[in-house]
Design an enzyme around this catalytic site. Structure first.
Site, PDB file in Angstrom:
ATOM      1  N   ASP A  11       0.858  -1.181   0.000  1.00  0.00           N
ATOM      2  CA  ASP A  11       0.000   0.000   0.000  1.00  0.00           C
ATOM      3  C   ASP A  11       0.898   1.237   0.000  1.00  0.00           C
ATOM      4  O   ASP A  11       1.599   1.503   0.976  1.00  0.00           O
ATOM      5  CB  ASP A  11      -0.894  -0.022   1.243  1.00  0.00           C
ATOM      6  CG  ASP A  11      -1.921   1.097   1.239  1.00  0.00           C
ATOM      7  OD1 ASP A  11      -1.999   1.841   0.236  1.00  0.00           O
ATOM      8  OD2 ASP A  11      -2.653   1.223   2.235  1.00  0.00           O
ATOM      9  N   ASP A 105      -2.738   2.379  -6.088  1.00  0.00           N
ATOM     10  CA  ASP A 105      -1.713   2.392  -5.042  1.00  0.00           C
ATOM     11  C   ASP A 105      -1.712   1.158  -4.153  1.00  0.00           C
ATOM     12  O   ASP A 105      -1.070   1.167  -3.096  1.00  0.00           O
ATOM     13  CB  ASP A 105      -1.883   3.636  -4.174  1.00  0.00           C
ATOM     14  CG  ASP A 105      -3.241   3.698  -3.487  1.00  0.00           C
ATOM     15  OD1 ASP A 105      -4.166   3.004  -3.940  1.00  0.00           O
ATOM     16  OD2 ASP A 105      -3.374   4.431  -2.495  1.00  0.00           O
ATOM     17  N   GLU A 106      -2.364   0.105  -4.575  1.00  0.00           N
ATOM     18  CA  GLU A 106      -2.535  -1.038  -3.679  1.00  0.00           C
ATOM     19  C   GLU A 106      -2.615  -2.326  -4.484  1.00  0.00           C
ATOM     20  O   GLU A 106      -3.245  -2.372  -5.539  1.00  0.00           O
ATOM     21  CB  GLU A 106      -3.818  -0.838  -2.863  1.00  0.00           C
ATOM     22  CG  GLU A 106      -4.058  -1.816  -1.759  1.00  0.00           C
ATOM     23  CD  GLU A 106      -5.353  -1.509  -1.000  1.00  0.00           C
ATOM     24  OE1 GLU A 106      -5.629  -2.212  -0.020  1.00  0.00           O
ATOM     25  OE2 GLU A 106      -6.078  -0.568  -1.405  1.00  0.00           O
TER      26      GLU A 106
END
Length: 445
Positions: A11, A105-106
């Site tokens: 993350d 983003d993950e």
């Protein structure tokens, strides 16, 4: 649940805000808020400096401004975010072919398919440390929090335990010990409503949830949800890492600073959104059958209407006709503050001549409705507002590259700096200065 810690969750920390701080030297170490910048905007991401003032994602921007008035409020640059995300995902796929992106983003990574000597805690910990270093290299200095465990659930919990820029590996057999002291809201699907149901039966922590029988949970929250809570409270999660996540829908929506009541303007806005949505469909080589219109009225009530077509399409005029018909079913006389058009039931083929035998189509074409001078002016004003949003990359023929510091009353203020430069100077220009240009984002692939 696996016997070895072979699922990794990564993350990127405060991703949107971190990209802005990376590319804007004057904002490094200062509070930055990315999201809707208008009076009805919502925070997408806040830097850790802004979070210290209580600003968080999903907070109304107006509230964020009250809490942290000295923050830089930026509209966001999705081209820069996509480019950075692409570099991270390529790095992850170099570790394992099984990468499941959850957002820009993950992502989850299945380390069982990685080239490791073994899958001991020591080995996966070493990989996690190396990964964090390499991510800083490929992103230009961004940090990420990494969690590793025996399931997706446990890996995601682990990545939250030492943010930002942390690494946590939960060893096999320790999962329930880690979970028990936590609030039940750490379990996916336990939002405010479910948490309130559980509170009424005396459940606040995962340890207390673990004591509740399956039958009682089903009675309180329903069969499917109850079974899921029962299993996750015991760290039971066998979901695989799925490398390909197909898009379920493509949509566009806009929130407006003032309520719009004029029928012709609303139709023109819907037409514009239909054009954007179908443009994205064609880029993705997809088409869809279900058109959905989302409308938020002046009283904050949100209404959705959908229509399913006989076959899939990516045709702008077809989607616009259907969206117009759906709009006509709603009473918008009190004012509209948000409009959205989406397409779902996606496929990779298109049915030609979709409406030849259909009576469901509106006879109007998007270009046929007369648009008066006032509507044209309003649309142009909305376009200008978007053109000079704070944070946008620009270039000036004389002064070079920079970004929009702010705008209003026919003036644009620009700070001239880049990621590789020192803090730059600030200059102001007329909004229609022919020497000032918006920098086009990189094309979507």
């Amino acid at each position: 649940m696996r016997a070895e810690p072979t699922i990794l969750h990564v993350d990127l920390d405060a991703f949107f805000a971190a990209v802005e701080q990376r590319d804007k030297p004057s904002l490094r170490g200062k509070p930055v808020v990315v999201g809707g910048v208008g009076g009805r905007g919502v925070v997408a991401t806040a830097s850790y400096e802004a979070r210290a003032f209580g600003v968080h994602s999903a907070m109304p921007t107006a509230e964020a401004r009250r809490r942290c008035p000295n923050a830089a409020f930026l509209a966001g640059r999705f081209g820069a975010y996509r480019e950075t995300s692409r570099a991270v995902m390529e790095l992850l796929r170099g570790i394992s072919p099984l990468v499941e992106p959850l957002s820009l983003d993950e992502a989850f990574v299945d380390l069982a398919a990685a080239d490791l000597p073994d899958h001991s805690v020591a080995s996966v910990s070493a990989l996690g440390r190396e990964l964090r270093v390499r991510m800083q290299e490929v992103t230009g200095g961004l940090t990420a929090s990494v969690g590793i465990g025996t399931s997706k659930f446990i890996a995601k919990i682990a990545s939250e335990l030492d943010k930002p820029d942390g690494l946590v590996v939960i060893a096999p057999g320790m999962e329930r010990d880690v979970l028990r002291p936590m609030q039940v809201t750490v379990i996916p699907g336990v939002g405010p409503a479910t948490a309130e149901h559980l509170r009424r039966i005396g459940v606040h922590t995962v340890a207390e949830l673990e004591e509740i029988s399956l039958e009682e949970l089903i009675r309180v929250v329903g069969k499917a949800h109850g079974r899921n809570l029962y299993q996750l409270a015991r760290a039971q999660d066998d979901r695989p890492v799925v490398p390909e996540r197909e898009a379920k829908s493509i949509s566009v929506e806009d929130t407006y600073d003032t309520d719009h009541v004029d029928r012709r303007l609303l139709v023109a806005l819907v037409d514009r959104q239909a054009s954007k949505v179908t443009g994205r469909l064609r880029k993705a080589r997809l088409s869809g059958r279900t058109v959905t219109l989302k409308v938020r009225l002046h009283d904050f009530s949100t209404h959705t209407r959908s229509a399913t077509l006989p076959g899939p399409t990516d045709d702008t005029r077809t989607v616009a006709r259907v969206a117009r018909t759906l709009l006509s079913e709603l009473d918008t006389s009190g004012g509209v503050r948000l409009l959205g058009v989406g397409i779902s039931a996606l496929t990779d083929w298109i049915q030609d001549d979709l409406f030849l035998d259909s009576t469901a189509a509106d006879s109007e074409e998007p270009t046929d409705e007369p648009v008066d001078e006032e509507t044209t002016s309003t649309l142009a004003t909305l376009g200008r507002r978007r053109a000079w949003l704070p944070g946008l990359d620009v270039t000036h023929d004389e002064h070079g590259e920079g970004w929009v510091w702010g705008s209003g009353r026919g003036v644009v203020t620009v700070r001239f700096e880049t990621a590789a430069s020192p803090t730059g100077r600030v200059l102001s220009f007329a909004a229609d200065d022919p020497a000032l240009h918006v920098v086009a984002p990189p094309p979507e692939e």
